[in-house]
Write an enzyme that holds these catalytic residues in place. Structure first.
Site, PDB file in Angstrom:
ATOM      1  N   ASP A  52       0.856  -1.262  -0.036  1.00 17.31           N
ATOM      2  CA  ASP A  52       0.111   0.066  -0.094  1.00 17.31           C
ATOM      3  C   ASP A  52       0.915   1.413  -0.105  1.00 17.31           C
ATOM      4  O   ASP A  52       0.404   2.320  -0.593  1.00 17.31           O
ATOM      5  CB  ASP A  52      -0.892   0.049   1.154  1.00 17.31           C
ATOM      6  CG  ASP A  52      -1.992  -0.963   1.054  1.00 17.31           C
ATOM      7  OD1 ASP A  52      -2.147  -1.921   0.117  1.00 17.31           O
ATOM      8  OD2 ASP A  52      -2.957  -0.719   1.773  1.00 17.31           O
ATOM      9  N   ASN A  95      -5.103  -2.324  -4.129  1.00 13.11           N
ATOM     10  CA  ASN A  95      -6.144  -2.282  -3.277  1.00 13.11           C
ATOM     11  C   ASN A  95      -6.208  -1.559  -2.001  1.00 13.11           C
ATOM     12  O   ASN A  95      -6.695  -1.855  -0.943  1.00 13.11           O
ATOM     13  CB  ASN A  95      -6.157  -3.800  -2.754  1.00 13.11           C
ATOM     14  CG  ASN A  95      -7.935  -4.325  -2.238  1.00 13.11           C
ATOM     15  OD1 ASN A  95      -8.800  -3.249  -2.154  1.00 13.11           O
ATOM     16  ND2 ASN A  95      -8.061  -5.454  -2.000  1.00 13.11           N
ATOM     17  N   ASP A 332     -10.081  -2.811  12.617  1.00 10.67           N
ATOM     18  CA  ASP A 332      -9.302  -3.571  12.074  1.00 10.67           C
ATOM     19  C   ASP A 332      -8.660  -4.667  12.880  1.00 10.67           C
ATOM     20  O   ASP A 332      -8.565  -5.989  12.717  1.00 10.67           O
ATOM     21  CB  ASP A 332      -7.907  -2.999  11.442  1.00 10.67           C
ATOM     22  CG  ASP A 332      -8.488  -2.122  10.219  1.00 10.67           C
ATOM     23  OD1 ASP A 332      -9.368  -2.645   9.468  1.00 10.67           O
ATOM     24  OD2 ASP A 332      -7.674  -1.222  10.026  1.00 10.67           O
ATOM     25  N   GLU A 360     -10.844  -5.220   2.602  1.00 11.54           N
ATOM     26  CA  GLU A 360     -10.273  -5.919   1.536  1.00 11.54           C
ATOM     27  C   GLU A 360     -11.092  -6.958   0.851  1.00 11.54           C
ATOM     28  O   GLU A 360     -10.932  -7.472  -0.189  1.00 11.54           O
ATOM     29  CB  GLU A 360      -8.878  -6.445   1.940  1.00 11.54           C
ATOM     30  CG  GLU A 360      -7.798  -5.439   2.149  1.00 11.54           C
ATOM     31  CD  GLU A 360      -7.817  -4.372   3.188  1.00 11.54           C
ATOM     32  OE1 GLU A 360      -8.802  -4.333   3.742  1.00 11.54           O
ATOM     33  OE2 GLU A 360      -6.721  -3.470   3.382  1.00 11.54           O
ATOM     34  N   HIS A 432      -4.575  -9.468   3.887  1.00 10.53           N
ATOM     35  CA  HIS A 432      -3.441  -9.527   4.940  1.00 10.53           C
ATOM     36  C   HIS A 432      -3.936  -9.757   6.333  1.00 10.53           C
ATOM     37  O   HIS A 432      -3.189 -10.903   6.881  1.00 10.53           O
ATOM     38  CB  HIS A 432      -2.712  -8.205   4.786  1.00 10.53           C
ATOM     39  CG  HIS A 432      -3.485  -6.618   5.414  1.00 10.53           C
ATOM     40  ND1 HIS A 432      -2.983  -5.954   5.856  1.00 10.53           N
ATOM     41  CD2 HIS A 432      -4.669  -6.743   4.828  1.00 10.53           C
ATOM     42  CE1 HIS A 432      -3.747  -5.114   6.004  1.00 10.53           C
ATOM     43  NE2 HIS A 432      -4.887  -5.245   5.201  1.00 10.53           N
ATOM     44  N   ARG A 433      -5.046  -9.297   6.768  1.00  2.90           N
ATOM     45  CA  ARG A 433      -5.352  -9.603   8.236  1.00  2.90           C
ATOM     46  C   ARG A 433      -5.949 -10.780   8.293  1.00  2.90           C
ATOM     47  O   ARG A 433      -5.653 -11.588   9.414  1.00  2.90           O
ATOM     48  CB  ARG A 433      -6.284  -8.605   8.458  1.00  2.90           C
ATOM     49  CG  ARG A 433      -5.743  -7.055   8.375  1.00  2.90           C
ATOM     50  CD  ARG A 433      -6.672  -6.234   9.604  1.00  2.90           C
ATOM     51  NE  ARG A 433      -6.022  -4.994   9.227  1.00  2.90           N
ATOM     52  CZ  ARG A 433      -4.726  -4.381   9.589  1.00  2.90           C
ATOM     53  NH1 ARG A 433      -3.974  -5.189  10.125  1.00  2.90           N
ATOM     54  NH2 ARG A 433      -4.226  -3.332   9.324  1.00  2.90           N
ATOM     55  N   LYS A 460       0.613  -6.171   2.320  1.00  2.00           N
ATOM     56  CA  LYS A 460       0.059  -5.069   2.297  1.00  2.00           C
ATOM     57  C   LYS A 460       0.343  -4.213   3.271  1.00  2.00           C
ATOM     58  O   LYS A 460       0.437  -3.015   3.089  1.00  2.00           O
ATOM     59  CB  LYS A 460      -1.546  -5.299   2.127  1.00  2.00           C
ATOM     60  CG  LYS A 460      -2.527  -4.205   1.884  1.00  2.00           C
ATOM     61  CD  LYS A 460      -3.909  -4.763   1.736  1.00  2.00           C
ATOM     62  CE  LYS A 460      -4.726  -3.506   0.984  1.00  2.00           C
ATOM     63  NZ  LYS A 460      -4.940  -2.512   1.752  1.00  2.00           N
TER      64      LYS A 460
END
Ligand SMILES: Nc1ncnc2c1ncn2[C@@H]1O[C@H](COP(=O)(O)OP(=O)(O)OP(=O)(O)O)[C@@H](O)[C@H]1O
Ligand SMILES: Nc1ccn([C@H]2C[C@H](O)[C@@H](COP(=O)(O)O)O2)c(=O)n1
Length: 708
Positions: A52, A95, A332, A360, A432-433, A460
């Site tokens: 990012d 993204n 998040d 995402e 990613h998370r 990311k």
């Protein structure tokens, strides 16, 4: 970063030590944009290097902003002072929501004020992420904004190449309940055009993710703009606002990334000799909202203490305590709670998380689907997720051979779910998370490995996430998988082992190199390596001591002996012959055992040699004995040497190779032979890729991750 199709995490049992986290994504991208819009240069330090931020840096450069890399995590941004040197550009933003939303606002205003035109696009998922409320607000201001595919979604065209007057006379109205990034985007952009009069923003609905707005306001202040706030409904950018560089700014470590290591400390018993998990670069007075994850983790039982720049986490209550929490303030990091909930004593409910659905991926759906694969019972609604952990340990073989003797069973979790833990291959949805969260399932009480698909999606925000995780996690060596590749010289062991290690993300042990090093070191010390001398007991002892004291270092693609690069010298044929002779000396073999065992690191090892499967790793879950006819091998070696410009005679190579085979196979100690449970692979008629596929098929077949 693990750029491989999937990464298998062996079952893990404890954690401890220090981690240094990468910079915050939210702060990094805001700071880059602010620095680019400001007057004067800004040195940005501790910047996150991720997908990012790379997207943001590339976009700013395309817009004519000079950015110089001044170190591994620092850049100097030459601010544009709000002037556009480039009036037309097509920007691809992947993204990255933290690039798409603020750039949309800033470039819309600048394009209207200065007569420019830009197109912003991203990956297909970005084109499904709503931006309509921001577009509406920009249109209210008089900016021409066109949605090029679907109304309310990227890709967008901003401006039409002509100047448009901006309407700041009325408050700009924007919704706050879809994404707080719309408000952030307006807050970052409006100081560019608020020279003549105040710019006022009115938030028309309940504002979600307020902590991210606080980050924005604090950073605006660092860049010279003081926004007046009335509650969370009205924001005024004062007339005459102008961005001014602070000169230097350091980015805090990412508090959302810290959540995985806080959860790790809460879930995993401390590795003996450590005092839990220490997280550096972010502390209790962080400006990031996700730092409040600490409070939620404490509610679940984590013991967290910290200061301005550090956190220490230890396991407290166990099993963790189930909670029922409104997570609006930590959108998040709250995903990490969903994975902690797998280790709780009852059902956990996470509420007010509707924004997960437009991230995402649809994160509520993703966490529910993948959590169920692990055996949890999960209910989902428009804005909540309810997780009941799997029941106690499931039956199932531990990976990597027998269960470790004497290993404590630290995971007695309350058995509340309908199913036990299951071996699962976690789909990560390019999010990613999702990947980082489910890595923590490797502490499951059933001792099951976990497969993470597409692990590189962590790029990311945290490209080295798995390396960092492995650096502080511990599991008994027996659980770390080893693939042994034994066989005679020039059968292709080294080539095969290196390919397998690279495709599985495993470490590589070239054990032959160790014997070659002993041969080379002996030569340099003036010690004879003739077979006759090596039979002398005193001489064998000296060689053993030499092997035990080798001053050797391995760096990617290079081997160093006493500080000298010996990579080439080691691969020469005489070094191979000397290695074959010294390797018959028991004292030499004994001296090298520990060095080889120490190479067994997470997430796994591919070991190439003569006795990997028979002596060094007898419990390895896969042993390959690789052969090819002597003629084939001699031809391969001939081709290999000639291609490197080294003269070679085929017949001589064949004779040497046969002599080496005879010595390696007939020596008294650890002779070359297939382990009893080895798979024989004659690759005389196979090319390299076919050999690799043979072993991978075998390995994946053995892992048996269910495909659901
Ligand atoms: N299946 C194969 N088909 C054809 N060539 C191969 C195959 N596997 C390896 N080779 C080639 O054979 C040569 C020798 O391979 P490699 O060095 O991997 O062998 P090795 O068994 O590790 O040898 P050593 O034990 O001497 O280190 C290389 O040039 C390699 O590219
Ligand atoms: N595990 C091992 C690895 C190697 N050797 C000896 C025998 C070989 O001829 C020599 C060089 O190995 P190479 O680099 O060609 O794989 O080292 C051994 O005895 N045991």
């Amino acid at each position: 970063m693990f750029d491989i199709p999937s990464l298998d995490l062996p079952s893990l049992i404890s954690a401890g030590g220090r981690v240094r986290l990468p910079g915050s994504k939210s702060i990094s991208n805001r700071v880059l944009l602010l620095a680019a819009l400001s007057e004067g240069p800004t040195l940005v330090e501790d910047l996150l290097d991720s997908d990012d931020t790379r997207v943001m840096l590339a976009a700013l450069r395309q817009l004519g902003c000079a950015i110089e890399e001044t170190g591994p995590a620092s850049v100097r941004v030459q601010g544009l002072g709000g002037r556009l040197p480039v009036r037309e550009a097509a920007l691809f933003l992947g993204n990255a929501g933290t690039a798409m939303r603020p750039l949309t606002a800033a470039l819309s205003l600048l394009a209207a004020a200065q007569g420019a035109r830009f197109e912003l696009s991203g990956v297909p998922r970005m084109h499904e992420r709503p931006i309509g409320d921001l577009v509406d607000a920009l249109r209210q201001l008089g900016c021409p904004v066109a949605c090029l595919q679907n109304e309310g979604y990227p890709p967008l065209r901003l401006g039409d190449g002509t100047v448009h007057p901006l309407r700041l006379d009325e408050p700009i109205r924007v919704r706050g309940d879809v994404s707080s990034q719309f408000l952030t985007a307006l807050l970052l952009a409006l100081p560019l055009v608020a020279q003549e009069r105040d710019a006022v923003i009115e938030v028309t609905t309940e504002l979600i993710s307020k902590p991210y707005i606080e980050i924005t306001l604090k950073l605006l202040q660092r860049f010279g703009v003081d926004v007046r706030r009335e509650g969370w409904q009205r924001f005024t950018i004062p007339r005459g606002s102008r961005y001014a560089s602070p000169g230097r700014i350091a980015v805090e470590a990412d508090a959302s990334s810290a959540s995985y290591f806080i959860a790790l400390g809460a879930i995993a018993p401390a590795t003996p000799g450590t005092d839990g998990v220490v997280i550096e670069g972010v502390g209790t007075d962080s400006i990031q909202g996700d730092i409040r994850f600490i409070e939620a983790a404490r509610l679940m039982g984590a013991e967290v203490e910290g200061d301005g720049n550090r956190l220490r986490v230890r396991r407290g209550a166990w099993p963790l305590k189930a909670i029922d929490l409104d997570c609006n303030h930590i959108p998040d990091a709250a995903m990490t709670l969903a994975v902690m909930a797998l280790y709780a004593d009852g059902t956990t409910t996470l509420r007010n998380i509707a924004s997960w659905r437009v991230k995402e991926t649809d994160r509520i759906a993703a966490m529910a689907i993948e959590g169920r694969k692990l055996g949890a019972t999960i209910e989902e609604g428009a804005d909540f997720i309810r997780i009941t952990p799997p029941a106690g340990p499931a039956a199932g073989p531990p990976q990597g051979g027998a269960a470790p003797s004497g290993s404590s069973e630290p995971h007695a979790v309350g058995s509340v779910g309908a199913h036990g833990w299951r071996r699962a291959s976690i789909h990560t949805y390019d999010d990613h998370r999702v990947a980082m969260c489910f890595s923590l399932a490797a502490f499951n009480p059933a001792g099951l490995p976990v497969r993470i698909e597409d692990p590189k999606c962590v790029g990311k925000t945290f490209p080295d996430y798995f390396e960092t995780l492995f650096g502080v996690c511990h599991t008994p060596a027996e659980r770390i998988p080893v693939i042994c590749i034994d066989g005679p010289t020039a059968s292709g062991k080294g080539t095969l082992a290196a390919e397998l290690a690279s495709r599985l993300g495993y470490h590589l042990l070239d054990s032959g190199a160790l014997y070659r090093l002993v041969g080379l070191a002996a030569e340099r010390e003036g010690l004879s390596t003739t077979e006759a001398d090596l039979r002398e007991p005193a001489h064998a002892e000296r060689l053993g001591r030499l092997a035990a004291g080798l001053d050797v270092r391995f760096t990617p693609g290079k081997t160093w002996l006493e500080g000298e690069d010996v990579t080439e010298a080691l691969r020469a044929e005489p070094a191979g012959m000397a290695a074959s002779r010294v390797s018959a000396v028991p004292q030499v073999r004994a001296a090298l055992v520990d060095l080889q065992l120490q190479m067994r690191h997470l997430p796994g090892l591919v070991a190439d040699g003569r006795d990997m499967g028979t002596v060094i790793f007898p419990g390895a879950p896969l042993k390959i004995y690789l052969t090819a006819s002597a003629e084939q091998r001699a031809q391969r070696r001939h081709k290999q040497l000639i291609s490197k410009g080294i003269p070679a005679i085929l017949d001589d190579l064949l004779a040497d190779l046969k002599a080496r085979d005879a010595r390696d196979m007939n020596r008294a100690h650890a002779p070359l032979k297939p382990a009893e449970d080895a798979v024989l692979l004659d690759n005389s008629e196979l090319d390299i890729e076919q050999s690799v596929q043979f072993v991978l098929n075998r390995w994946h077949g053995q892992q048996a991750f269910p495909v659901r």
